[in-house]
Motif scaffolding. Structure first.
Motif, PDB file in Angstrom:
ATOM      1  N   LEU A 204      -4.805  -3.424  -6.823  1.00  0.00           N
ATOM      2  CA  LEU A 204      -4.494  -2.363  -7.794  1.00  0.00           C
ATOM      3  C   LEU A 204      -3.235  -2.677  -8.601  1.00  0.00           C
ATOM      4  O   LEU A 204      -2.348  -3.409  -8.134  1.00  0.00           O
ATOM      5  N   ASP A 205      -3.149  -2.079  -9.801  1.00  0.00           N
ATOM      6  CA  ASP A 205      -1.904  -2.217 -10.564  1.00  0.00           C
ATOM      7  C   ASP A 205      -0.820  -1.364  -9.893  1.00  0.00           C
ATOM      8  O   ASP A 205      -1.115  -0.538  -9.025  1.00  0.00           O
ATOM      9  N   THR A 206       0.423  -1.566 -10.319  1.00  0.00           N
ATOM     10  CA  THR A 206       1.558  -0.932  -9.640  1.00  0.00           C
ATOM     11  C   THR A 206       1.431   0.584  -9.581  1.00  0.00           C
ATOM     12  O   THR A 206       1.657   1.198  -8.533  1.00  0.00           O
ATOM     13  N   SER A 207       1.032   1.180 -10.695  1.00  0.00           N
ATOM     14  CA  SER A 207       1.001   2.635 -10.742  1.00  0.00           C
ATOM     15  C   SER A 207      -0.128   3.206  -9.859  1.00  0.00           C
ATOM     16  O   SER A 207       0.102   4.159  -9.097  1.00  0.00           O
ATOM     17  N   SER A 208      -1.311   2.606  -9.894  1.00  0.00           N
ATOM     18  CA  SER A 208      -2.399   3.077  -9.013  1.00  0.00           C
ATOM     19  C   SER A 208      -2.048   2.812  -7.567  1.00  0.00           C
ATOM     20  O   SER A 208      -2.357   3.606  -6.681  1.00  0.00           O
ATOM     21  N   GLY A 209      -1.396   1.675  -7.320  1.00  0.00           N
ATOM     22  CA  GLY A 209      -0.987   1.325  -5.961  1.00  0.00           C
ATOM     23  C   GLY A 209      -0.001   2.344  -5.413  1.00  0.00           C
ATOM     24  O   GLY A 209      -0.107   2.774  -4.256  1.00  0.00           O
ATOM     25  N   ARG A 210       0.933   2.754  -6.264  1.00  0.00           N
ATOM     26  CA  ARG A 210       1.936   3.731  -5.823  1.00  0.00           C
ATOM     27  C   ARG A 210       1.254   5.047  -5.438  1.00  0.00           C
ATOM     28  O   ARG A 210       1.618   5.671  -4.438  1.00  0.00           O
ATOM     29  N   LYS A 211       0.236   5.436  -6.205  1.00  0.00           N
ATOM     30  CA  LYS A 211      -0.479   6.691  -5.878  1.00  0.00           C
ATOM     31  C   LYS A 211      -1.163   6.591  -4.520  1.00  0.00           C
ATOM     32  O   LYS A 211      -1.215   7.563  -3.769  1.00  0.00           O
ATOM     33  N   ILE A 212      -1.700   5.413  -4.220  1.00  0.00           N
ATOM     34  CA  ILE A 212      -2.344   5.204  -2.920  1.00  0.00           C
ATOM     35  C   ILE A 212      -1.325   5.332  -1.790  1.00  0.00           C
ATOM     36  O   ILE A 212      -1.567   5.980  -0.768  1.00  0.00           O
ATOM     37  N   LEU A 213      -0.153   4.734  -1.994  1.00  0.00           N
ATOM     38  CA  LEU A 213       0.881   4.777  -0.953  1.00  0.00           C
ATOM     39  C   LEU A 213       1.419   6.195  -0.775  1.00  0.00           C
ATOM     40  O   LEU A 213       1.654   6.644   0.347  1.00  0.00           O
ATOM     41  N   GLU A 214       1.569   6.910  -1.910  1.00  0.00           N
ATOM     42  CA  GLU A 214       2.019   8.301  -1.815  1.00  0.00           C
ATOM     43  C   GLU A 214       0.986   9.147  -1.075  1.00  0.00           C
ATOM     44  O   GLU A 214       1.342  10.017  -0.280  1.00  0.00           O
TER      45      GLU A 214
END
Ligand SMILES: Nc1ncnc2c1ncn2[C@@H]1O[C@H](COP(=O)(O)OP(=O)(O)OP(=O)(O)O)[C@@H](O)[C@H]1O
Length: 272
Positions: A204-214
């Motif tokens: 995933l790109d950084t922003s989608s990845g961050r949503k997954i981690l959140e």
């Protein structure tokens, strides 16, 4: 630390937390969602044999988020495979929800893996012909006649993952981030003891990845889910309560409440 009684495992990762109510827990049997005791695993035999895990002991309390990091070949995948019953260790014990999985028959292990463990992969691994909702509920259908779908829980997971508008879409009509959120809801639908996530943000790109981690973080905090995640990304690891650092098949350090900078620095010290 919270509730530590007696001599714990070599690396016990304690965090005061809301705890998920599982069958095993409510029966007062298990303190740890997952526990590895002196696990040893060799790939291959004789001189060509590689010790992938060398006496690894660790325990994950319910409601905690743990990351595994380490150089390539340090044993991260092997640890995940042994902890999830995909591979059997040569020595040592693996417990999931208080059950020694080494003592289970293949059939019982398959059932435990289906009902008590959730998996999230880098490549999402959704079934393309099924809608988001059908993918999420698949583990319950696979569990057979005895299992009934908890509709309230399904709705909560759809809320958590923000998939309300997309529940009837097929994976091909969803972004990578949305597909991974479907995979996370699918991993949680049976209320497993633990979710194993193998590089969940890797594709995933950084922003989608961050949503997954959140999302994973919220599920740990608010639902009490236990998560064990393999990652190469220090920023991803910073969402965890602790990082297990592996090198040459051993846990060489545990970084608690890690920042991305601390993790990156420690990895650089290992030549990663
Ligand atoms: N099926 C196998 N047969 C032989 N050796 C293996 C096998 N699987 C893993 N190994 C070896 O075991 C060791 C640990 O591998 P493992 O895949 O667990 O490491 P890893 O930390 O996950 O690596 P990476 O970050 O590259 O995915 C390595 O030396 C690897 O070459």
């Amino acid at each position: 630390m919270h509730g530590h009684v007696g001599k714990g495992p070599e690396h016990s990762l304690e965090r005061p937390s809301t705890r998920i109510a599982t069958g095993a827990e409510s029966a007062g049997e298990a303190r740890w969602a997952v526990r590895l005791t002196e696990v040893r695993k060799t790939h291959g035999q004789g001189q060509g044999g590689v010790i992938a895990l060398d006496n690894v002991s660790t325990a994950l309390p319910y409601g905690t988020f743990t990351a595994i990091m380490g150089p390539s070949g340090s044993g991260k995948s092997t640890l995940l495979h042994c902890a999830s019953g995909l591979e059997r260790p040569d020595q040592g014990m693996v417990e999931v929800g208080g059950r020694d999985i080494g003592a289970l028959s293949e059939t019982a292990l398959t059932k435990l893996r289906r009902e008590r463990i959730g998996f999230v992969f880098q490549g999402f691994n959704l079934l393309p012909a099924l809608t988001a909702e059908q993918n999420i509920t698949l583990p319950v259908r696979l569990a057979g006649r005895r299992a009934t779908l908890d509709r309230d829980w399904l709705e909560r997971l759809i809320d958590y993952t923000g998939l309300g508008e997309r529940r009837h879409h097929r994976p091909g009509e969803l972004s990578g981030g949305q597909q991974q959120r479907v995979a996370i809801a699918r991993a949680l639908i049976t209320r497993p003891d633990v979710v194993f996530a193998d590089e969940p943000t890797g594709a995933l790109d950084t922003s989608s990845g961050r949503k997954i981690l959140e999302l994973l973080r919220r599920l740990v905090e608010e639902v009490g889910q236990t998560v064990l995640m393999v990652t190469h990304d220090p920023a991803a690891a910073s969402y965890a309560d602790a990082v297990l650092l592996l090198a040459d098949g051993r846990i060489i350090d545990v970084l608690r409440r890690p920042s991305a900078a601390t993790v990156a620095e420690r990895l650089a010290g290992l030549g990663v």
